[in-house]
Design a protein around this motif. Structure first.
Motif, PDB file in Angstrom:
ATOM      1  N   ASP A  55       0.830  -1.209   0.000  1.00 17.70           N
ATOM      2  CA  ASP A  55       0.000   0.000   0.000  1.00 17.70           C
ATOM      3  C   ASP A  55       0.864   1.260   0.000  1.00 17.70           C
ATOM      4  OD1 ASP A  55      -2.669  -0.800  -0.171  1.00 17.70           O
ATOM      5  OD2 ASP A  55      -2.765  -1.305   1.948  1.00 17.70           O
ATOM      6  N   ARG A  56       1.874   1.264   0.849  1.00 18.97           N
ATOM      7  CA  ARG A  56       2.749   2.425   0.929  1.00 18.97           C
ATOM      8  C   ARG A  56       3.485   2.643  -0.390  1.00 18.97           C
ATOM      9  NH1 ARG A  56       4.397   4.237   6.059  1.00 18.97           N
ATOM     10  NH2 ARG A  56       6.436   4.721   5.182  1.00 18.97           N
ATOM     11  N   TRP A  57       3.977   1.567  -0.975  1.00 17.95           N
ATOM     12  CA  TRP A  57       4.749   1.693  -2.212  1.00 17.95           C
ATOM     13  C   TRP A  57       3.877   2.233  -3.344  1.00 17.95           C
ATOM     14  CZ3 TRP A  57       4.408  -0.452  -7.107  1.00 17.95           C
ATOM     15  CH2 TRP A  57       5.518  -0.241  -7.935  1.00 17.95           C
ATOM     16  N   LEU A  58       2.677   1.683  -3.487  1.00 17.40           N
ATOM     17  CA  LEU A  58       1.792   2.118  -4.567  1.00 17.40           C
ATOM     18  C   LEU A  58       1.321   3.554  -4.365  1.00 17.40           C
ATOM     19  CD1 LEU A  58      -0.382  -1.098  -5.044  1.00 17.40           C
ATOM     20  CD2 LEU A  58       1.224  -0.127  -6.691  1.00 17.40           C
ATOM     21  N   LEU A  59       1.055   3.923  -3.125  1.00 18.79           N
ATOM     22  CA  LEU A  59       0.603   5.280  -2.859  1.00 18.79           C
ATOM     23  C   LEU A  59       1.695   6.291  -3.165  1.00 18.79           C
ATOM     24  CD1 LEU A  59      -1.815   6.921  -1.733  1.00 18.79           C
ATOM     25  CD2 LEU A  59      -0.717   6.792   0.506  1.00 18.79           C
ATOM     26  N   LEU A  60       2.916   6.008  -2.732  1.00 23.48           N
ATOM     27  CA  LEU A  60       4.030   6.918  -2.971  1.00 23.48           C
ATOM     28  C   LEU A  60       4.472   6.916  -4.431  1.00 23.48           C
ATOM     29  CD1 LEU A  60       6.202   6.288   0.224  1.00 23.48           C
ATOM     30  CD2 LEU A  60       4.732   8.251  -0.281  1.00 23.48           C
ATOM     31  N   ALA A  61       4.164   5.845  -5.162  1.00 18.76           N
ATOM     32  CA  ALA A  61       4.534   5.790  -6.582  1.00 18.76           C
ATOM     33  C   ALA A  61       3.784   6.839  -7.396  1.00 18.76           C
ATOM     34  CB  ALA A  61       4.261   4.402  -7.143  1.00 18.76           C
ATOM     35  N   LEU A  62       2.667   7.312  -6.883  1.00 23.71           N
ATOM     36  CA  LEU A  62       1.889   8.340  -7.570  1.00 23.71           C
ATOM     37  C   LEU A  62       2.226   9.741  -7.075  1.00 23.71           C
ATOM     38  CD1 LEU A  62      -1.618   6.586  -7.580  1.00 23.71           C
ATOM     39  CD2 LEU A  62       0.063   6.692  -9.435  1.00 23.71           C
ATOM     40  N   ARG A  63       3.341   9.865  -6.327  1.00 22.05           N
ATOM     41  CA  ARG A  63       3.717  11.148  -5.747  1.00 22.05           C
ATOM     42  C   ARG A  63       5.123  11.546  -6.174  1.00 22.05           C
ATOM     43  NH1 ARG A  63      -0.417  13.842  -2.697  1.00 22.05           N
ATOM     44  NH2 ARG A  63      -2.118  12.360  -2.991  1.00 22.05           N
ATOM     45  N   PRO A 139      -4.845   7.101   4.859  1.00 25.15           N
ATOM     46  CA  PRO A 139      -3.393   7.290   4.690  1.00 25.15           C
ATOM     47  C   PRO A 139      -2.927   8.600   5.312  1.00 25.15           C
ATOM     48  CG  PRO A 139      -4.415   6.580   2.643  1.00 25.15           C
ATOM     49  CD  PRO A 139      -5.534   6.889   3.578  1.00 25.15           C
ATOM     50  N   ALA A 140      -1.841   8.530   6.063  1.00 22.88           N
ATOM     51  CA  ALA A 140      -1.263   9.731   6.673  1.00 22.88           C
ATOM     52  C   ALA A 140       0.087  10.076   6.046  1.00 22.88           C
ATOM     53  CB  ALA A 140      -1.100   9.523   8.176  1.00 22.88           C
ATOM     54  N   LEU A 141       0.476   9.325   5.003  1.00 21.15           N
ATOM     55  CA  LEU A 141       1.771   9.567   4.369  1.00 21.15           C
ATOM     56  C   LEU A 141       1.790  10.873   3.599  1.00 21.15           C
ATOM     57  CD1 LEU A 141       2.599   6.031   2.925  1.00 21.15           C
ATOM     58  CD2 LEU A 141       3.657   7.138   4.890  1.00 21.15           C
ATOM     59  N   GLY A 204      -4.732  10.522  -2.538  1.00 25.33           N
ATOM     60  CA  GLY A 204      -4.189  10.191  -1.224  1.00 25.33           C
ATOM     61  C   GLY A 204      -5.223   9.991  -0.138  1.00 25.33           C
ATOM     62  N   VAL A 205      -6.482   9.785  -0.509  1.00 20.68           N
ATOM     63  CA  VAL A 205      -7.527   9.630   0.502  1.00 20.68           C
ATOM     64  C   VAL A 205      -7.811   8.159   0.810  1.00 20.68           C
ATOM     65  CG1 VAL A 205      -8.612  11.829  -0.007  1.00 20.68           C
ATOM     66  CG2 VAL A 205      -9.305   9.806  -1.280  1.00 20.68           C
ATOM     67  N   HIS A 206      -7.219   7.249   0.035  1.00 17.13           N
ATOM     68  CA  HIS A 206      -7.419   5.824   0.285  1.00 17.13           C
ATOM     69  C   HIS A 206      -6.155   5.048  -0.049  1.00 17.13           C
ATOM     70  CE1 HIS A 206     -11.528   5.091   1.490  1.00 17.13           C
ATOM     71  NE2 HIS A 206     -11.967   5.936   0.576  1.00 17.13           N
ATOM     72  N   TRP A 207      -5.963   3.955   0.686  1.00 16.75           N
ATOM     73  CA  TRP A 207      -4.931   2.993   0.328  1.00 16.75           C
ATOM     74  C   TRP A 207      -5.409   2.204  -0.893  1.00 16.75           C
ATOM     75  CZ3 TRP A 207      -0.620   3.793   2.932  1.00 16.75           C
ATOM     76  CH2 TRP A 207      -0.675   4.251   4.249  1.00 16.75           C
ATOM     77  N   PRO A 208      -4.492   1.690  -1.705  1.00 14.21           N
ATOM     78  CA  PRO A 208      -4.905   0.880  -2.863  1.00 14.21           C
ATOM     79  C   PRO A 208      -5.785  -0.313  -2.491  1.00 14.21           C
ATOM     80  CG  PRO A 208      -2.603   1.514  -3.088  1.00 14.21           C
ATOM     81  CD  PRO A 208      -3.039   1.958  -1.719  1.00 14.21           C
ATOM     82  N   THR A 209      -5.506  -0.957  -1.357  1.00 13.53           N
ATOM     83  CA  THR A 209      -6.329  -2.102  -0.960  1.00 13.53           C
ATOM     84  C   THR A 209      -7.731  -1.670  -0.534  1.00 13.53           C
ATOM     85  OG1 THR A 209      -5.196  -1.957   1.193  1.00 13.53           O
ATOM     86  CG2 THR A 209      -4.477  -3.688  -0.326  1.00 13.53           C
TER      87      THR A 209
END
Length: 238
Positions: A55-63, A139-141, A204-209
């Motif tokens: 989840d962290r990797w996919l979320l940050l991949a879009l940033r 997500p708080a990242l 950034g309002v949801h995790w991919p899962t």
């Protein structure tokens, strides 16, 4: 005698159509069961924290790597994603459901209208209940690119977009004889559902899962509606 022979092709055709309908119903039943199983499996992995790294990797991949608060792409694209995410919002989907239900009633398709509205309502209830049950934090990242009011898993936007657009596509496609048009209707539904889910992660309002869980839950409800709609079409009207 001639009349008897004349009806044989009609009987054979009816049997073929019935067999096809049964095959489709079985396929949809299996797909719905698979969607529900996928949701429960994913929920179990989320609860145990097994999806955190992905989840962290996919979320940050879009940033932007230098600034996680900045999504990839130009400013206009970020604004476009906010517009896209509204397709799965409560206001727009409620408007869509109300208008579609009224149109079905006006065209004397009251049973389809009831199934469509009831499915969307039940999906909404199940989404809220599962959110409260799993109570996953957002997500708080990164900074959120939209307003949030509830828990994270499953994504309500993804759930409701899936059940609304897929069920509506089933109802509309049922009155269309051309296969190309049916394919276009279902294709547009898939595009809308995918875009809504991707936009939730992008903002950034949801995790991919969360999104995957919402898709699975919404698809399960939509397939249940397909089975009910197929049953009431076969059952003769009074």
């Amino acid at each position: 005698m001639p009349g008897r022979f004349a009806t044989r092709p009609l009987i054979a055709r009816a049997r073929v159509l019935a067999a096809r309908q049964e095959s489709r119903a079985l396929a949809v039943l299996l797909a719905g069961a698979g969607s529900l199983w996928a949701f429960l499996t994913l929920a179990d992995e989320v609860t145990e924290g097994e999806t955190d790294a992905a989840d962290r990797w996919l979320l940050l991949a879009l940033r932007n790597p230098a600034d996680p608060a900045d999504p990839l792409g130009p400013r206009w694209f970020e604004e476009a994603m906010r517009d896209v995410t509204a397709l799965g919002g409560f206001t727009l989907l409620t408007f869509t459901v109300v208008v579609a239900t009224l149109l079905l009633i006006f065209h004397d398709r009251r049973r389809e209208a009831l199934v469509f509205a009831a499915t969307v309502i039940l999906a909404q209830v199940s989404s809220e209940l599962t959110k409260a049950l799993f109570d996953r934090d957002r997500p708080a990242l990164v900074a959120h690119g939209g307003y949030v009011y509830s828990q994270s898993f499953p994504s309500g936007h993804s759930t409701m977009a899936a059940v609304t657009f897929f069920t509506l596509a089933t109802v509309v496609a049922s009155v269309e004889a051309r296969k190309r048009t049916k394919a276009l209707i279902y294709g547009l539904a898939v595009v809308f559902v995918v875009l809504v889910g991707v936009s939730r992660v992008y903002l950034g309002v949801h995790w991919p899962t969360d999104v995957a869980g919402g898709w699975a839950l919404g698809a399960a409800w939509a397939m249940a509606a397909w089975l009910v709609l197929g049953f009431i079409r076969v059952r003769p009207r009074r």
